[in-house]
Design an enzyme around this catalytic site. Sequence first.
Site, mmCIF file in Angstrom:
data_model
loop_
_atom_site.group_PDB
_atom_site.id
_atom_site.type_symbol
_atom_site.label_atom_id
_atom_site.label_comp_id
_atom_site.label_asym_id
_atom_site.label_seq_id
_atom_site.Cartn_x
_atom_site.Cartn_y
_atom_site.Cartn_z
ATOM 1 N N HIS A 1 36.673 3.879 1.959
ATOM 2 C CA HIS A 1 35.586 4.739 2.197
ATOM 3 C C HIS A 1 35.457 5.506 0.808
ATOM 4 C CE1 HIS A 1 32.045 7.533 3.397
ATOM 5 N NE2 HIS A 1 31.416 6.126 3.381
ATOM 6 N N LYS B 1 35.603 6.655 -3.294
ATOM 7 C CA LYS B 1 34.837 6.437 -4.530
ATOM 8 C C LYS B 1 35.615 7.068 -5.657
ATOM 9 C CE LYS B 1 31.509 7.024 -0.900
ATOM 10 N NZ LYS B 1 31.871 6.018 -0.256
ATOM 11 N N ASP C 1 40.907 5.904 -18.808
ATOM 12 C CA ASP C 1 42.062 6.411 -19.676
ATOM 13 C C ASP C 1 42.986 7.408 -19.148
ATOM 14 O OD1 ASP C 1 41.301 4.520 -21.432
ATOM 15 O OD2 ASP C 1 39.787 5.951 -22.770
ATOM 16 N N HIS D 1 22.950 12.033 1.677
ATOM 17 C CA HIS D 1 24.186 11.208 1.748
ATOM 18 C C HIS D 1 25.374 12.375 1.324
ATOM 19 C CE1 HIS D 1 27.180 7.946 0.660
ATOM 20 N NE2 HIS D 1 26.735 7.634 2.001
ATOM 21 N N LYS E 1 28.408 14.642 0.821
ATOM 22 C CA LYS E 1 29.396 15.265 1.769
ATOM 23 C C LYS E 1 30.224 16.479 1.465
ATOM 24 C CE LYS E 1 29.665 10.309 1.790
ATOM 25 N NZ LYS E 1 28.928 10.030 3.035
ATOM 26 N N ASP F 1 31.224 31.229 1.061
ATOM 27 C CA ASP F 1 31.583 32.412 0.605
ATOM 28 C C ASP F 1 31.694 32.497 -1.115
ATOM 29 O OD1 ASP F 1 31.707 33.156 3.009
ATOM 30 O OD2 ASP F 1 33.925 33.814 3.081
#
Length: 486
Positions: A223, A225, A230, A404, A406, A411
Amino acid sequence: MEFDWSLLFRIIVVINAAFAILTVFREKRDIAAIWAWLLVLVFLPIVGFVAYAFIGRQLPKNRLFKLHSHVQMQIDERLLEQRRQLGSELKTASDDISLRAISAVNLFSETDSSFLARQNKVKIFTDGKSLFHRVIEDIENAKKSIHIEFYTFYNDEIGNEILNLLVKKAQQGVEVRVIYDSWGSMGTTKKFFKPLLDAGGYAYPFLNTRSVVLDFRLNFRDHRKIIVIDGMIGYTGGFNIGDQYLGRKKKFGNWRDTHLRIIGSGVFGLQARFILDWNATSSKANIEEEKVNAKFFPVTTTKGSVNMQIVSSGPDSDLQQIKMGYIKLITLARKYCYIQSPYLIPDDSVLDALRMAASSGVDVRIIVPSMPDHPFVYRATQYYARQLAEQGIKVYYYDNGFMHAKTMVIDDSMASVGSANMDYRSFKLNFEINSFIYDNKIASELKDLFLRDVDDSTLQTPEMFEKQPWWLKFKQTFSRLLSPIL
């Protein structure tokens, strides 16, 4: 003599129960998952075992990580060298991160060997169009290597645009490597990547599971990403590669997500994770010891201001590092804790942390979608939204498309952005990666984005949940029983 059908039925029930017990207990799993699977297998004799074949079986330990220990050692040595050159060792409590943040830094250093990356430049993206415009621009400027790892790499308009660009770069002599998840990229096959392979690039399904049918598992998905260009520019967050992430699908409409572009030593954490996943996946083109050098970990002279750690977790470890990070941030909050997640299915430890924070006077708010993409998961999310609302936590349904992102921010000082949802699957069953950030400016920016999303959301009150029809409450409660296996 008349056949005793009732006796046959009782025998079948006993045999089914015996097989259910043997099936569930033969592999190590937590108590909640054991009871959830027993419920499914005992009361749904045939359907339950079919479901178990897809989402219940554990992945053999020898397949979880066939890593080359010498390459891991080289990566660790390379990162240590970079830390020395950049002066990124955590020194004293008077350093440029807060006293509270030091405990989080130490947590990730101990559980995930994640070093504190200093002086990064970080840009936040919340819509697919601007994100992919910048990604394409950076890929076009790549000179040495392009490393891409995504749960979803669809064979659609943006997927083909990215693929064609990767082919072009491979033809120019740039090293191109792609990891994709066979389930998350359903419909994308090896044939799709053939032009890249012909151009000298590489593309593999994660852990070399070449098709959904042969893989036959819904669990243990990649899952993560990750994009690393470079060794200097990195991307990570919630977006995948597909048209729906640009708001091109009517079903979801506007796609609200959060992704980061990182320049600086924080990229080394993404690069190290990619190399380990690549060597666990590829069958022919492993990245060997001699290649783990300045090509992939160049010395950076970036003078940004953001301190961060790249943290990964997955079923190859029992530590649940990202979940522990979420709990850590929740318990460190003194004023507010704002959370966004498409799925809200927390385990007891996260629930307790949220309740304690709210009971201590912390302003705890959570935004989840107002529409489902997975029915059972959505009903379970509604169940926990109701429970948390009754505990004084503000839960919002996002109305302007699909939420979608996450993210977690506390604070105006610390935040997390990554691939891990607030659910069992991300905590224990999927391979995930998050950035934990210690920077007032980035935290404040994420807070402002959250409050802007609140304006596009509807607060869910206990009274609203109470007015729901009984059948909807039943579906929510039933889905909640399956939470450990959703």
